[in-house]
Every structure is written in C-alpha cells, then in structure tokens.
Design an enzyme around this catalytic site. Sequence first.
Site, mmCIF file in Angstrom:
data_model
loop_
_atom_site.group_PDB
_atom_site.id
_atom_site.type_symbol
_atom_site.label_atom_id
_atom_site.label_comp_id
_atom_site.label_asym_id
_atom_site.label_seq_id
_atom_site.Cartn_x
_atom_site.Cartn_y
_atom_site.Cartn_z
ATOM 1 N N ASP A 1 10.374 -7.965 -4.957
ATOM 2 C CA ASP A 1 9.046 -7.865 -4.368
ATOM 3 C C ASP A 1 8.029 -8.517 -5.306
ATOM 4 O OD1 ASP A 1 9.214 -5.907 -6.335
ATOM 5 O OD2 ASP A 1 8.996 -4.227 -4.953
ATOM 6 N N ASN B 1 6.911 7.855 -2.114
ATOM 7 C CA ASN B 1 6.829 7.926 -0.649
ATOM 8 C C ASN B 1 8.120 7.439 0.013
ATOM 9 O OD1 ASN B 1 6.725 5.202 -1.126
ATOM 10 N ND2 ASN B 1 4.802 4.838 -0.047
ATOM 11 N N HIS C 1 9.674 4.512 -0.661
ATOM 12 C CA HIS C 1 9.851 3.069 -0.495
ATOM 13 C C HIS C 1 10.962 2.542 -1.405
ATOM 14 C CE1 HIS C 1 6.631 1.765 -3.715
ATOM 15 N NE2 HIS C 1 7.807 1.938 -4.271
ATOM 16 N N GLU D 1 7.516 -0.054 2.657
ATOM 17 C CA GLU D 1 6.757 1.194 2.728
ATOM 18 C C GLU D 1 7.161 1.989 3.978
ATOM 19 O OE1 GLU D 1 5.319 1.883 0.041
ATOM 20 O OE2 GLU D 1 3.406 0.871 -0.246
#
Length: 253
Positions: free
Chosen positions: A77, A146, A148, A153
């Site tokens: 990423d 969260n 991810h 996401e």
Amino acid sequence: MSYVKKIHDLHIVRTCSQDFARVAAESFLGALKDCDTPSPLVTLPTGHTPLGMYEELRTHHANNKALWNRIRYLALDEYADLKPDDPRLFQNWLDRELLTPLSINQDRRTGFRSDAADPEAETRRIEIWLDQNGPIDIAVLGLGTNGHIGFNEPGAVFNHVANLIALSSETRQANAAYWSGLDHVPEKAYTLGLKPILDARKIFLLVSGAHKSAILDKVMNGPITQDIPASMLRTVPNVTVIADKDALEITHG
Ligand code: PGA
C-alpha cells in the site's frame, strides 16, 4: 455469503512478546526457502508491528546475501498525493528500514506512484503488472485495529486487484502517531486489493499487543465479512497468524 466457498482454520503461532520478532522472521525465511519460484515475489507491511522482524532480517542478510538477491518486492500500500521525496511515503520508509539494507535494488521493486496524475491508470498499471508478474509468493500483513489488511478498509470489495481508497478516520488516527499529528496523515491511499492478497501462495498475519486483541478475536472467530477485511483470510488455506500473548488475550485467555 456467496464469495465464501470454504472456511479454513487459521494456523496460529503464539509467541511471547520477546520472541515475536524472531519467530516472525524465522517463519518468513522458512517460507522463502520453501518457495520454488526463482525470484520470489513478496509484499511487506509498514507500521510498528514488523519493525523487530525487519531488524532480524537485516541481521540475517549479512550472512545470506544470495537469498536476498533473488527477491522481488511489490508494495502492499502507499499514501496518495505525496511527492517522491516525502519521508511519509511507505516506499521511502521501507527503503530505509529494509529494502536498501537488504540490497533489494530498484529494478526488483514495484510500487504505486503516489503522485500519479491519473489514479485510475495507476491502479490499472499495478493490475497489469500483477497479471504479468504475479502471483505474490509471500504476503506479510499487519492488522489494523479496524480489521484492515493493507489499506483494505472496512467495506473493501473482495475482488479488487488494486485501489485508491479514502482512509478511515480510525486508520488516520492510528497513523497520526508516526507523523506528529493527524494533519500530516494523507486522506487517500493506494492499496493492493483483497484479491491478490488472498491469492498469495503463503500469507502471514502479524499481530502484536493487547490493543489488537479484540479485533484479532473477531478476525478469528467472528463472521466472515467485508466489514472486517482480515476475516476474509479464513477463506483461503495458507494463512499463518503470528501473534503474541497480548494479542491473543481475548481469544485464548
Ligand atoms: P501497526 O499497523 O503495525 O502500526 O499496528 C498495522 C496496520 O495498520 O496494518
């Protein structure tokens, strides 16, 4: 859900926090040695979790240069809209931390161009590259609080290869610690999608610390849902979770 063909158990390697980095490095190196491709393609995370593992790998490199000379690296990423010399760029972070120390030269690195004028063309470029040069042999992943993986996401679509996404406020908050405040955290990022990650021949999910315990429990035992992208790892058979005792506090007590 229609995309879940089969549910697999995640293979769990539980370590104490002192051994976490060594075990992660040894597991990665073991997978690398088992790899039968001449130039294994690896993708690696940034963040706090892999820092100790990268230190171990730098030490390993000193006596095993031939192994590292074969490796190709694909970025997992990247923040979007930053200039090439921006220290916040993941490619610059990983360059300092690992890629240059391990002599993984530019010709064996592929990543998103943060300042690409046409983001759609940029994600397409990575898709085409993966089509011609993939699949990923070893994917090492961190876990966001969260759920991810990479920057996929909550809500991430299962079959995307590469994406430009808006970072969630939780992820931006978590990243703010690295860049002295939220204002310095970009709002958008590129990420490999879930598809090439799940298609990797071997996947390691690294999880450390009690603050990851609740989400790791959901990843391992909750519903498989795009709201918790890492839960999708249970749809493929080749995933090892390397977690310290604190991260497994809720799951294993
Ligand atoms: P961390 O980040 O290693 O800094 O906790 C993990 C992630 O967000 O993927």
